[in-house]
Design a protein around this motif. Sequence first.
Motif, PDB file in Angstrom:
ATOM      1  N   THR A   9       0.816  -1.220   0.000  1.00 49.50           N
ATOM      2  CA  THR A   9       0.000   0.000   0.000  1.00 49.50           C
ATOM      3  C   THR A   9       0.844   1.262   0.000  1.00 49.50           C
ATOM      4  N   GLU A  10       2.154   1.120   0.081  1.00 50.33           N
ATOM      5  CA  GLU A  10       3.040   2.280   0.043  1.00 50.33           C
ATOM      6  C   GLU A  10       4.369   1.861  -0.552  1.00 50.33           C
ATOM      7  N   GLY A  11       5.127   2.858  -1.010  1.00 49.76           N
ATOM      8  CA  GLY A  11       6.401   2.572  -1.646  1.00 49.76           C
ATOM      9  C   GLY A  11       6.245   2.375  -3.142  1.00 49.76           C
ATOM     10  N   GLU A  12       7.370   2.015  -3.792  1.00 50.56           N
ATOM     11  CA  GLU A  12       7.388   1.889  -5.248  1.00 50.56           C
ATOM     12  C   GLU A  12       6.514   0.740  -5.747  1.00 50.56           C
ATOM     13  N   GLY A  13       6.340  -0.296  -4.927  1.00 51.43           N
ATOM     14  CA  GLY A  13       5.553  -1.440  -5.358  1.00 51.43           C
ATOM     15  C   GLY A  13       4.058  -1.243  -5.234  1.00 51.43           C
ATOM     16  N   ALA A  14       3.637  -0.127  -4.610  1.00 51.91           N
ATOM     17  CA  ALA A  14       2.210   0.096  -4.371  1.00 51.91           C
ATOM     18  C   ALA A  14       1.540   0.689  -5.606  1.00 51.91           C
ATOM     19  N   VAL A  15       1.600  -0.020  -6.705  1.00 54.97           N
ATOM     20  CA  VAL A  15       0.959   0.412  -7.950  1.00 54.97           C
ATOM     21  C   VAL A  15       0.183  -0.773  -8.515  1.00 54.97           C
ATOM     22  N   LYS A  16      -0.777  -0.471  -9.338  1.00 54.78           N
ATOM     23  CA  LYS A  16      -1.525  -1.540  -9.984  1.00 54.78           C
ATOM     24  C   LYS A  16      -0.585  -2.321 -10.882  1.00 54.78           C
ATOM     25  N   PRO A  17      -0.562  -3.635 -10.751  1.00 57.48           N
ATOM     26  CA  PRO A  17       0.408  -4.431 -11.517  1.00 57.48           C
ATOM     27  C   PRO A  17       0.220  -4.286 -13.024  1.00 57.48           C
ATOM     28  N   ARG A  18       1.345  -4.259 -13.728  1.00 58.93           N
ATOM     29  CA  ARG A  18       1.352  -4.347 -15.181  1.00 58.93           C
ATOM     30  C   ARG A  18       1.683  -5.786 -15.553  1.00 58.93           C
ATOM     31  N   ILE A  19       0.866  -6.382 -16.363  1.00 62.04           N
ATOM     32  CA  ILE A  19       1.022  -7.793 -16.704  1.00 62.04           C
ATOM     33  C   ILE A  19       1.416  -7.909 -18.171  1.00 62.04           C
ATOM     34  N   HIS A  20       2.514  -8.573 -18.395  1.00 63.00           N
ATOM     35  CA  HIS A  20       3.051  -8.748 -19.747  1.00 63.00           C
ATOM     36  C   HIS A  20       3.132 -10.243 -20.021  1.00 63.00           C
ATOM     37  N   LEU A  21       2.476 -10.694 -21.089  1.00 60.04           N
ATOM     38  CA  LEU A  21       2.390 -12.110 -21.415  1.00 60.04           C
ATOM     39  C   LEU A  21       3.134 -12.389 -22.718  1.00 60.04           C
ATOM     40  N   LEU A  22       4.050 -13.344 -22.662  1.00 60.72           N
ATOM     41  CA  LEU A  22       4.772 -13.807 -23.851  1.00 60.72           C
ATOM     42  C   LEU A  22       4.525 -15.301 -24.011  1.00 60.72           C
ATOM     43  N   GLU A  23       4.165 -15.721 -25.223  1.00 56.01           N
ATOM     44  CA  GLU A  23       3.971 -17.134 -25.528  1.00 56.01           C
ATOM     45  C   GLU A  23       4.723 -17.462 -26.806  1.00 56.01           C
ATOM     46  N   TYR A  24       5.362 -18.625 -26.817  1.00 50.07           N
ATOM     47  CA  TYR A  24       6.171 -18.962 -27.992  1.00 50.07           C
ATOM     48  C   TYR A  24       6.393 -20.456 -28.072  1.00 50.07           C
ATOM     49  N   ASP A  25       6.757 -20.866 -29.247  1.00 52.59           N
ATOM     50  CA  ASP A  25       7.329 -22.183 -29.487  1.00 52.59           C
ATOM     51  C   ASP A  25       8.347 -22.008 -30.604  1.00 52.59           C
ATOM     52  N   ALA A  26       8.792 -23.090 -31.201  1.00 57.89           N
ATOM     53  CA  ALA A  26       9.853 -22.990 -32.204  1.00 57.89           C
ATOM     54  C   ALA A  26       9.417 -22.213 -33.440  1.00 57.89           C
ATOM     55  N   ASN A  27       8.107 -22.164 -33.703  1.00 50.91           N
ATOM     56  CA  ASN A  27       7.636 -21.569 -34.952  1.00 50.91           C
ATOM     57  C   ASN A  27       6.765 -20.332 -34.770  1.00 50.91           C
ATOM     58  N   SER A  28       6.433 -19.968 -33.571  1.00 47.70           N
ATOM     59  CA  SER A  28       5.517 -18.839 -33.380  1.00 47.70           C
ATOM     60  C   SER A  28       5.886 -18.057 -32.130  1.00 47.70           C
ATOM     61  N   PHE A  29       5.388 -16.830 -32.096  1.00 49.20           N
ATOM     62  CA  PHE A  29       5.634 -15.945 -30.959  1.00 49.20           C
ATOM     63  C   PHE A  29       4.464 -14.981 -30.840  1.00 49.20           C
ATOM     64  N   LEU A  56      13.698 -13.344 -27.735  1.00 47.95           N
ATOM     65  CA  LEU A  56      12.454 -14.069 -28.015  1.00 47.95           C
ATOM     66  C   LEU A  56      11.752 -13.475 -29.241  1.00 47.95           C
ATOM     67  N   ARG A  57      11.700 -12.167 -29.326  1.00 49.78           N
ATOM     68  CA  ARG A  57      11.022 -11.525 -30.452  1.00 49.78           C
ATOM     69  C   ARG A  57      11.728 -11.834 -31.772  1.00 49.78           C
ATOM     70  N   ALA A  58      13.063 -11.795 -31.723  1.00 48.62           N
ATOM     71  CA  ALA A  58      13.824 -12.015 -32.954  1.00 48.62           C
ATOM     72  C   ALA A  58      14.037 -13.492 -33.257  1.00 48.62           C
ATOM     73  N   GLY A  59      13.804 -14.352 -32.292  1.00 50.35           N
ATOM     74  CA  GLY A  59      14.026 -15.780 -32.501  1.00 50.35           C
ATOM     75  C   GLY A  59      15.491 -16.135 -32.592  1.00 50.35           C
ATOM     76  N   GLY A  86      -0.441 -25.015 -25.028  1.00 48.97           N
ATOM     77  CA  GLY A  86       0.455 -25.754 -25.899  1.00 48.97           C
ATOM     78  C   GLY A  86       1.777 -25.053 -26.150  1.00 48.97           C
ATOM     79  N   LYS A  87       1.974 -23.875 -25.618  1.00 52.07           N
ATOM     80  CA  LYS A  87       3.199 -23.112 -25.845  1.00 52.07           C
ATOM     81  C   LYS A  87       3.886 -22.817 -24.512  1.00 52.07           C
ATOM     82  N   ILE A  88       5.135 -22.372 -24.617  1.00 58.00           N
ATOM     83  CA  ILE A  88       5.851 -21.916 -23.428  1.00 58.00           C
ATOM     84  C   ILE A  88       5.312 -20.527 -23.075  1.00 58.00           C
ATOM     85  N   THR A  89       4.924 -20.349 -21.832  1.00 54.95           N
ATOM     86  CA  THR A  89       4.302 -19.106 -21.383  1.00 54.95           C
ATOM     87  C   THR A  89       5.199 -18.405 -20.388  1.00 54.95           C
TER      88      THR A  89
END
Length: 362
Positions: free
Chosen positions: A19-39, A154-157, A57-60
């Motif tokens: 409730t205080e300090g730098e961590g007292a913010v609404k979380p930002r959620i970033h999701l990455l999913e990939y396999d050998a052929n997709s991202f 990950l983005r560039a593979g 079915g992918k790595i999350t």
Amino acid sequence: MLKRHFAPGASPATLVPHTEGEGAVKPRIHLLEYDANSFAEHEVTESADLLALIDAGKITWINIDGLGDIDALELLARKYGLHPLALEDVLNTGQRPKVEEFQDHLFIVAQMVYQDATECICGEQVSIFLGKNYVITVQEEPEYDVFNPVRERLRAGRGSIRKSKADYLAYALLDSIIDHYFPVLDELGRSIEDLEDQLLENPERSMVLKLHEHRRSLTQLRRYVWPLRDLVNGLLHDNSGQIKAPTKVFLRDCYDHTVQLMDFVESYKEITTGLMELYHSSVGLRTNEVMRVLTVITSIFIPLTFIVGVYGMNFSQEPPDNKTMPLNMPELYSPHGYIVVMGVMLVIAVAQLVFFRRKGWL
């Protein structure tokens, strides 16, 4: 770099958002999913939408920045069976770096170190959950992290990261955390070297304060690095099956890096201790130089002061009744007395200077 404690006596596995300090913010959620052929990459604005985006079915990789809300953690805990005590450690920041084994996942705590915009050394806890096909990372605040090189790979593979399992992703994240210690320590080392040069040329009190700041930073870094070695060693000897043999080969390189970090921290601590002694020695030498000069000046003026004091008594040889007093000072009425006395004082001062020079005191 302060540890956050819950109220003493709280029941185990109590989840309390910041409730205080730098961590007292609404979380930002970033999701990455990939396999050998997709991202695929998603920014999740609402925690309730997170589960619908996950492809089993992918790595999350789910990254949560901020500890002001625990809804996302609770959702993920129900989906992946995350242990409540591990979730408590996520919120109870300032944990010692460690790895804990649970039934179907590993829980890793590491301390991420970086320099902010003011070049101040900052530490932040990163919690990592490693399961069969997923990695969940939780950070204290969203402004800084050291994972961008992994995201770009990950983005560039590039490399083998997209072809590997979740344990390799966890290794890559941990390796990025460890590697970012080196530029911080390099910058600290340069600052220490500059201080050393300044101390040799002109030691000042402000340098002592800077040295204390560096020693404090090194002490904190030592608290992070020593258990980090044990953490990597624990992953190398993992028997849960979460860390595969090919990944352990890369973890050995991580282990070597932690040993190097320990050497740097210990070396810099020894250097700062030596610099503190150098400062005290330099100040002592300067004080001795000043005292030596003052002593020489005092020694020169002692006989001169004696002469001046003697002739300043103003005893007269002839009293007002014109009665002669032969034992009083006849020099007071000498026509050349002043010049003679000044000449004697000058000869004494010069003779002392020559004597001090020959003795090596000047």
